[in-house]
Scaffold this active site. Structure first.
Site, PDB file in Angstrom:
ATOM      1  N   LYS A 257       0.517  -1.429   0.162  1.00  0.00           N
ATOM      2  CA  LYS A 257       0.467  -0.306  -0.051  1.00  0.00           C
ATOM      3  C   LYS A 257       0.744   1.208   0.245  1.00  0.00           C
ATOM      4  O   LYS A 257       0.128   2.431  -0.432  1.00  0.00           O
ATOM      5  CB  LYS A 257      -1.177  -0.085   1.049  1.00  0.00           C
ATOM      6  CG  LYS A 257      -0.293  -0.283   2.833  1.00  0.00           C
ATOM      7  CD  LYS A 257      -1.676  -0.381   3.571  1.00  0.00           C
ATOM      8  CE  LYS A 257      -1.634  -1.119   4.737  1.00  0.00           C
ATOM      9  NZ  LYS A 257      -2.629  -1.285   5.550  1.00  0.00           N
ATOM     10  N   ARG A 258       2.007   1.341   0.500  1.00  0.00           N
ATOM     11  CA  ARG A 258       2.908   2.156  -0.093  1.00  0.00           C
ATOM     12  C   ARG A 258       2.943   2.889  -1.249  1.00  0.00           C
ATOM     13  O   ARG A 258       2.977   4.092  -1.440  1.00  0.00           O
ATOM     14  CB  ARG A 258       4.060   1.899   0.347  1.00  0.00           C
ATOM     15  CG  ARG A 258       4.770   1.895   2.162  1.00  0.00           C
ATOM     16  CD  ARG A 258       6.416   1.527   2.391  1.00  0.00           C
ATOM     17  NE  ARG A 258       5.649   1.100   4.144  1.00  0.00           N
ATOM     18  CZ  ARG A 258       5.636  -0.207   4.077  1.00  0.00           C
ATOM     19  NH1 ARG A 258       5.721  -1.142   3.053  1.00  0.00           N
ATOM     20  NH2 ARG A 258       5.335  -1.040   5.367  1.00  0.00           N
TER      21      ARG A 258
END
Ligand code: GLU
Length: 483
Positions: A257-258
């Protein structure tokens, strides 16, 4: 009668839900719907520093937008609620106390520094890391002594010697030697529960029968099974486990999700249809059984079985998602295409919401439905209809400065000015006749300058249809201005 299937999706929203989360949610949902069971949506928000109200609301919105409706969970409630773990803290505390009373768990007074030193020692000795059981058998006096020293205690689960074996529907039999599953923390020194405690307690209390989730959680399963045992759950009542393969990115690294582009809200903002995202994610690790890839949500529900889930990692390929989205846009009825495009435009605040603007968009959509990949292409394609004069885009200026451009535009103007009926056939006849047949130009060369003069861009909806929509006066004025 066989037991009702109860499947849960239990994210910890520490950001926007990403495609990996949603792939899990989708499989959970499809399995529940396929079996006629219940789909439970539980928010694992015991870490309130990282899981915020905004992310929780975002997760709820994303699920709704995708059409993954739930039978029990936030907003709808249910018989085993609350479905937010932060509202269930007393339940976890009660079970932790029960485990202490049963001697399945114990207070551990080791300080973070001591644990760090232990890790270092284990590393040096090439041993597997993990708690060594130092506080397992403290007497009450020893506990009081530690408390008097000002130490605080965590609650740790006792892991007996031996191994945990279970059948994972996707991976087959899995076993974990407890040498590598040390005693683990259930409750932090501040009294807050850890994931392993909360997830296992909730799966039991919410009568979850199937745990379909990401492969990253496989190794936490023996600890959860240990909690089930301490809760008195019999082996035949453990949920069925299915650990879904990782979703990898282009570079073969796990999607995370970065990376902004893995968030579902990003795809929503780009104008992907929710059913395209679901369809595409369904193919990540699962296949409908034949070559067919473009399937509806209903077909997914009909076809979804866990035995068609592969164990090997799936690769996320944005091009394939694009192709599916373009196909699904093409397949919409014109009414639906208008409704959904306009809703998208309004939701994303791309064009002012009024009837006149909606009508302009409605006039354009039929000529671009076959051409667009995502809904966010619409405003740029429609721009020429909203303005009195167009700005020629930078990339098209060179083409417009060529010598033959002037001749082409002049010839086009001469042809279209006398037209009485302003329609596609007439425009095409006179322009093709003059430029292609009489002058022997290639269509690309002949029409590009007209396209740019009329729409401002060399990439635009089909030329003749665009000219019809724009109207005779504005076409003539724009071509004259370019000249
Ligand atoms: N809350 C966990 C997570 O987001 C998943 C829980 C589970 O599926 O067991 O990673």
């Amino acid at each position: 009668m066989s037991k009702e299937v109860r499947v849960r999706f239990a994210p910890s929203p520490t950001g926007d839900l990403h495609v990996g989360n949603i792939r899990t949610a989708l499989f959970d949902w499809a399995y529940a719907r396929h079996t006629g069971g219940k789909f439970i949506f539980r928010i694992e928000d015991t870490d309130r520093e990282r899981v915020t109200d905004q992310y929780i609301q975002g997760a709820i919105d994303t699920m709704k937008w995708l059409g993954l409706d739930w039978d029990e969970g936030p907003e709808v409630g249910g018989p085993h609620g609350p479905y937010l773990q932060s509202q269930r803290l007393d339940i976890y505390a009660k079970w932790a106390q029960t485990f202490l009373d049963q001697k399945d768990a114990y207070y551990c007074f080791c300080t973070p520094e001591e644990l760090e030193a232990l890790r270092e020692e284990q590393k040096k000795a090439n041993q597997a890391p993990g708690y060594n059981g130092k506080c397992r058998n403290l007497t009450l006096e020893q506990q009081t002594e530690f408390k008097n020293q000002g130490r605080s205690a965590v609650i740790r689960m006792r892991m007996p010697e031996g191994e945990t074996k279970f059948v994972d529907v996707i991976r087959g039999e899995v076993s974990f030697d407890h040498k590598f599953v040390p005693d683990f923390v259930l409750v932090r020194a501040d009294g807050s529960p850890l994931y392993t405690l909360a997830v296992a307690v909730d799966d039991v209390l919410m009568k979850v029968t199937h745990v379909l989730r990401g492969e990253d959680l496989l190794s936490s399963t023996p600890r959860q099974i240990r909690v089930y045992q301490a809760m008195g759950v019999q082996e035949e009542d453990y949920p069925v486990f299915a650990h879904l393969p990782f979703v990898m990115g282009k570079d073969n690294a796990k999607l995370s999700k970065r990376n902004g582009e893995v968030s579902v809200s990003w795809y929503r903002a780009q104008g992907y249809l929710p059913e395209s995202i679901c369809n595409y994610l369904a193919l990540l690790g699962w296949s409908p059984g034949d070559d067919k890839e473009n399937i509806s949500m209903q077909e997914l529900v009909n076809l979804f079985t866990v035995d068609r889930v592969h164990a090997s990692p799936a690769r996320f390929d944005p091009k394939k998602l694009d192709a599916l989205n373009a196909d699904k846009i093409r397949a919409l009825s014109s009414e639906e295409f208008l409704e959904r495009s306009w809703n998208y435009i309004v939701e994303q605040n791309l064009i002012e919401n009024n009837q006149g603007n909606k009508e302009i968009i409605a006039s354009l959509l039929p000529i671009i439905q076959e051409r667009i990949v995502t809904l966010n292409e619409i405003p740029a394609m429609a721009n020429f209809l909203f303005v009195e004069q167009v700005e020629i885009e930078e990339e098209s200026k060179e083409m417009m400065s060529k010598v033959e451009t002037k001749e082409i535009l002049q010839a086009a103007l001469n042809q279209i000015k006398p037209l009485n009926t302003w329609d596609k056939e007439n425009l095409e006849n006179v322009l093709r006749g003059e430029l292609i047949e009489n002058r022997g130009l290639k269509p690309r060369i002949a029409f590009a300058p007209i396209r740019i003069a009329v729409t401002g861009s060399h990439i635009s909806p089909p030329l003749f249809e665009s000219m019809v929509l724009l109207g005779k006066d504005r076409c003539i004025s724009r071509i004259s201005k370019s000249l």
